[in-house]
Design an enzyme around this catalytic site. Structure first.
Site, PDB file in Angstrom:
ATOM      1  N   ALA A  73      33.087  16.632  -2.187  1.00 45.68           N
ATOM      2  CA  ALA A  73      32.024  15.639  -2.028  1.00 45.68           C
ATOM      3  C   ALA A  73      32.567  14.217  -2.116  1.00 45.68           C
ATOM      4  CB  ALA A  73      30.931  15.855  -3.070  1.00 45.68           C
ATOM      5  N   THR A  74      33.655  14.022  -2.843  1.00 49.05           N
ATOM      6  CA  THR A  74      34.250  12.683  -2.897  1.00 49.05           C
ATOM      7  C   THR A  74      34.639  12.227  -1.492  1.00 49.05           C
ATOM      8  OG1 THR A  74      35.098  13.033  -5.131  1.00 49.05           O
ATOM      9  CG2 THR A  74      36.188  11.332  -3.820  1.00 49.05           C
ATOM     10  N   ASN A 151      24.153  13.356 -11.344  1.00 50.38           N
ATOM     11  CA  ASN A 151      25.062  14.279 -12.011  1.00 50.38           C
ATOM     12  C   ASN A 151      25.071  14.122 -13.528  1.00 50.38           C
ATOM     13  OD1 ASN A 151      26.322  11.831 -10.819  1.00 50.38           O
ATOM     14  ND2 ASN A 151      27.994  12.388 -12.182  1.00 50.38           N
ATOM     15  N   GLN A 179      25.039  17.788  -6.515  1.00 45.00           N
ATOM     16  CA  GLN A 179      24.390  18.484  -7.633  1.00 45.00           C
ATOM     17  C   GLN A 179      23.111  19.199  -7.207  1.00 45.00           C
ATOM     18  OE1 GLN A 179      25.498  18.948 -10.645  1.00 45.00           O
ATOM     19  NE2 GLN A 179      27.256  17.572 -10.570  1.00 45.00           N
ATOM     20  N   SER A 199      29.496  19.800  -2.052  1.00 49.23           N
ATOM     21  CA  SER A 199      30.720  20.254  -2.705  1.00 49.23           C
ATOM     22  C   SER A 199      30.572  21.735  -3.008  1.00 49.23           C
ATOM     23  CB  SER A 199      30.929  19.474  -4.010  1.00 49.23           C
ATOM     24  OG  SER A 199      32.107  19.907  -4.639  1.00 49.23           O
ATOM     25  N   HIS A 201      32.508  23.455  -5.450  1.00 52.69           N
ATOM     26  CA  HIS A 201      32.812  23.891  -6.819  1.00 52.69           C
ATOM     27  C   HIS A 201      31.706  23.574  -7.815  1.00 52.69           C
ATOM     28  CE1 HIS A 201      34.181  20.157  -9.019  1.00 52.69           C
ATOM     29  NE2 HIS A 201      34.217  19.701  -7.792  1.00 52.69           N
ATOM     30  N   THR A 239      44.686  20.726   9.622  1.00 51.98           N
ATOM     31  CA  THR A 239      44.495  22.176   9.729  1.00 51.98           C
ATOM     32  C   THR A 239      43.462  22.640   8.714  1.00 51.98           C
ATOM     33  OG1 THR A 239      46.773  22.422  10.449  1.00 51.98           O
ATOM     34  CG2 THR A 239      45.678  24.398   9.608  1.00 51.98           C
ATOM     35  N   CYS A 324      32.023  10.852 -20.410  1.00 52.33           N
ATOM     36  CA  CYS A 324      31.772  10.712 -18.970  1.00 52.33           C
ATOM     37  C   CYS A 324      32.533   9.525 -18.414  1.00 52.33           C
ATOM     38  CB  CYS A 324      30.277  10.543 -18.683  1.00 52.33           C
ATOM     39  SG  CYS A 324      29.359  12.065 -18.890  1.00 52.33           S
TER      40      CYS A 324
HETATM   41  C1  PLP Z   1      31.099  16.362  -8.424  1.00 53.24           C
HETATM   42  C2  PLP Z   1      30.388  15.298  -7.676  1.00 53.24           C
HETATM   43  C3  PLP Z   1      31.036  14.580  -6.669  1.00 53.24           C
HETATM   44  C4  PLP Z   1      32.492  14.810  -6.322  1.00 53.24           C
HETATM   45  O1  PLP Z   1      32.656  16.077  -5.747  1.00 53.24           O
HETATM   46  P1  PLP Z   1      34.126  16.686  -5.555  1.00 53.24           P
HETATM   47  O2  PLP Z   1      33.875  17.866  -4.648  1.00 53.24           O
HETATM   48  O3  PLP Z   1      34.582  17.084  -6.913  1.00 53.24           O
HETATM   49  O4  PLP Z   1      34.960  15.648  -4.917  1.00 53.24           O
HETATM   50  C5  PLP Z   1      30.329  13.614  -6.006  1.00 53.24           C
HETATM   51  N1  PLP Z   1      29.044  13.372  -6.299  1.00 53.24           N
HETATM   52  C6  PLP Z   1      28.385  14.045  -7.258  1.00 53.24           C
HETATM   53  C7  PLP Z   1      26.962  13.725  -7.529  1.00 53.24           C
HETATM   54  C8  PLP Z   1      29.041  15.017  -7.988  1.00 53.24           C
HETATM   55  O5  PLP Z   1      28.387  15.675  -8.946  1.00 53.24           O
END
Ligand code: PLP
Length: 382
Positions: A73-74, A151, A179, A199, A201, A239, A324
């Site tokens: 997500a970053t 988050n 989230q 994301s 994970h 890739t 945090c």
């Molecule tokens: C965890 C998170 C991200 C970053 O996601 P990654 O996949 O770890 O880079 C971005 N935004 C929110 C709101 C998140 O909770």
């Protein structure tokens, strides 16, 4: 001898679901080809990638073609904000002070590149009034970025109403939904966002993979962050990591099938945890009491030291308002934006729940927190 610590940090990362892991390993064994290659092994790998893309899209009610895979997500936040901003130089960008760092830092980068930036402070309950966003939209505004689920607090923003304001003005809307997936409804035909970050994970998929939903009609122009091969429509060359994408697809499929029931169960556990803490004097819920995702509970405890609180909770893996912002050593900027003072922001805990969590775990966590808070207060009466 002590029991292993209880895991209450699912908003930071979730354990990999065994079904997701099985799908990933199966694809590693069975599909060694480069999905860009035209031979049979390439086609087999490509099929798996496209199945995963369809699964990610399905959770959003979106066609597979709207999904661009990223490293998380970053990167999706960066691609959305820098990509949309750089395709519209000199514009005006609007976001919130409570956004994730990936959004805030991308917005600040655009500001250094000549864009005007407006960061709004939400109300003390963490919600932003869509009218407050409408009020700052002007003729040069190009992009609004507002997350669906925060988050740290779990607060849910009224994205559909914000999207309506953006649409009226022809402004792009980006939504960080990292989230939200699997926890709250995420249908893009309801949210009407142009760009949505995801994301894997955060919902029991593998770390290091994510996606950006890019609306098809109208399709917003984006400038890619990377140059190279033409993968992902040229928006994200490189890739494709087939096993990672298979894992994300499997995680999103599980979220689509079992997400609503799971979210309801997590919401009950979250409420159970809050009920077990709320009667401690000087205990405050951070964020809106009802407009929030089911897996996050953020609580501040008056009259205790944040670091001592965390140090006392050896049996719990939990995020704190101090930790945090650990990299900066600052108290949580999200809680500060909601009007909490430094001490209260530091003395806060974010409990986040995930798949398989049980009521006895919640009860044990609440008992530990009560014991530590009461002990710290008896040592240093306010
Ligand atoms: C965890 C998170 C991200 C970053 O996601 P990654 O996949 O770890 O880079 C971005 N935004 C929110 C709101 C998140 O909770």
């Amino acid at each position: 001898m002590s029991a292993p610590p209880l895991y209450f940090d699912h908003a930071a990362t979730t354990p990999l679901d065994p079904r997701v892991r099985a799908a990933m390993f199966a694809s590693l064994d069975a599909a060694p080809g480069n999905p860009s290659a035209t031979h049979a092994a390439g086609r087999a790998a490509r099929e798996r990638v496209e199945e995963a893309r369809a699964e990610v899209g399905a959770l959003l009610g979106a066609p597979a073609a709207a999904i661009v895979f990223t490293s998380g997500a970053t990167e999706a936040d960066n691609l959305a904000i820098l990509g949309a901003g750089r395709a519209r130089p000199g514009g005006h960008v609007v976001s919130l002070r409570t956004e994730h760092r990936a959004v805030l830092d991308a917005c600040r980068r655009l500001e250094r590149e000549g864009h005007r930036l407006t960061l709004l402070t939400p109300a003390r309950d963490g919600r932003v009034d869509p009218a407050a966003i409408a009020a700052v939209l002007g003729p040069t505004t190009t992009l609004v970025s507002v997350m669906l689920v925060n988050n740290e607090t779990g607060v849910i923003q009224d994205i559909a109403a914000i999207a309506a304001e953006c649409r009226r003005r022809g402004v792009l809307l980006h939504v960080d939904a990292a989230q939200a997936a699997g926890r709250v409804p995420l249908d893009v035909s309801v949210l009407e966002a142009d760009l949505v970050s995801l994301s894997a994970h955060k919902i029991h998929g593998p770390v290091g993979v994510g996606a950006l939903y890019v609306r098809r009609e109208p399709r917003p122009a984006l400038q890619p962050l990377l140059v190279g091969g033409g993968q992902e429509g040229g928006l994200r060359p490189g890739t494709l990591p087939v096993h990672q994408l298979v894992g994300m697809g499997a995680a999103f499929r599980l979220a689509r099938i079992s997400g609503p029931a799971e979210a309801a169960a997590l919401g009950l556990l979250r409420d159970r945890l809050w009920s077990a803490l709320a009667d401690l004097p000087g205990t405050y819920l951070n964020g809106h009491p009802t407009a929030r995702a089911p897996h996050i509970l953020n609580v501040s405890f008056e009259g205790v030291d944040g670091e001592a609180l965390l140090a006392g909770l050896g049996g719990l893996i939990v995020a704190s308002g101090a930790a945090c912002g650990a990299e900066s050593g600052e108290p949580s900027y999200v809680l500060r934006a909601l009007g909490r003072d430094d001490a209260l922001a530091q003395a806060s805990l974010r409990f986040s729940l995930g798949r398989g969590q049980t009521a006895p775990e919640v009860d044990a966590a609440a008992a530990q927190v009560r014991e530590v808070v009461l002990r710290l207060r008896s040592l240093a009466p306010a």
